[in-house]
Design an enzyme around this catalytic site. Structure first.
Site, PDB file in Angstrom:
ATOM      1  CG  ASP A 168      -1.823  -1.070   1.374  1.00 32.58           C
ATOM      2  OD1 ASP A 168      -2.190  -1.631   0.337  1.00 32.58           O
ATOM      3  OD2 ASP A 168      -2.199  -1.384   2.523  1.00 32.58           O
TER       4      ASP A 168
HETATM    5  N1  URA Z   1      -1.251  -5.821   4.078  1.00 35.30           N
HETATM    6  C1  URA Z   1      -1.684  -4.554   4.074  1.00 35.30           C
HETATM    7  O1  URA Z   1      -2.674  -4.237   4.698  1.00 35.30           O
HETATM    8  N2  URA Z   1      -0.989  -3.648   3.353  1.00 35.30           N
HETATM    9  C2  URA Z   1       0.111  -3.947   2.654  1.00 35.30           C
HETATM   10  O2  URA Z   1       0.709  -3.075   2.029  1.00 35.30           O
HETATM   11  C3  URA Z   1       0.557  -5.275   2.679  1.00 35.30           C
HETATM   12  C4  URA Z   1      -0.146  -6.197   3.402  1.00 35.30           C
END
Ligand code: URA
Length: 246
Positions: A103
């Protein structure tokens, strides 16, 4: 000489299975001749291979590990003009793309490659490659709440597989806890959604390992090439999937 479907998959055209479909559908030519027989071999360095008339790229394979900073997007471009990971890879002339995503607000270990087959192998859900995150969450979850994450918890896209979960730090003054969590899937925003499901939203999230590969002291925003052994170990791990017991 290698099988045509393998050459196409490695060039990032699609998964090996989908490349087989392209061959059977008559979309692939080798030196100007349509090849529809699966198992036909070619030499990616000598032969001109096209898919739907377009030559495939035959670049050197590149495997990178990067410490992605928070506030950077893993897509190839961003219509809103935010920073993208390739902004950090100016010295790399091959076009690499992330193996799975992190993310915008997540930092830490990100693999990048131009080897489509390697990327598919590591991200395929049935291979259950473990990924470990350090999650700082709001409040201090009770052991029984963490047990729910360990066992598998219902999210809106179904039950999660069992996870390994451990307290790392508890900050009573700030009312926060840092917890390490290892998951074997890679659903969208999975770790954030798992902690939301036990009412302890994530404040900070950092991926610290992918398979047996550790982020270690790689500085934020920097990357390095994986060694041949590291690439081989990741492939080996993906090919021998293991899920933890509940
Ligand atoms: N889980 C999440 O919530 N975000 C990420 O970037 C990776 C795994």
């Amino acid at each position: 000489m290698e099988r045509l479907q393998k050459i196409l998959a490695q060039a990032g055209i699609a998964s090996r299975r989908k490349c087989e479909d392209l061959i059977v559908a008559g979309k692939v030519e080798v030196n100007g001749e349509v090849v529809t027989t699966l198992g036909t071999k070619a030499d990616p360095d000598q032969d001109i291979i096209t898919v739907s008339g377009r030559p495939i790229r035959n670049e050197k394979k590149v495997y990178l590990v990067m410490n992605k900073p928070k506030g950077v997007i893993t897509s190839a471009s961003d219509p809103e003009g935010r920073k993208i990971v390739s902004d950090y890879l100016r010295d790399i002339k091959e076009r690499v793309y992330p193996v799975g995503r992190l993310d915008y607000d997540t930092e830490g270990l990100l693999l990048l490659t131009n080897d489509g087959e390697f990327a598919n192998l590591l991200t395929h859900p049935k291979h259950h490659v473990p990924k470990t995150y350090m999650a700082t969450v709001k409040g201090v979850p009770h052991g029984t709440e963490l047990d729910k994450l360990k066992q598998g918890i219902m999210l809106d896209d179904g039950m999660t597989a069992p996870a390994d979960v451990e307290y790392k730090d508890i900050d009573t003054a700030k009312n926060e806890a840092t917890i390490s969590i290892t998951i074997h899937e890679g659903r969208n925003r999975q770790v954030r959604r798992m902690f939301e499901a036990i009412s302890h939203p994530v404040i900070k999230l950092k991926r610290i390992s992918f398979g047996e590969l550790l982020l270690q002291n790689l500085k934020r925003g920097l990357f390095r090439h994986l060694t041949k052994n590291e690439v081989e170990d990741l492939i080996k791990l993906a090919k021998s999937p293991k899920l933890p017991k509940k």
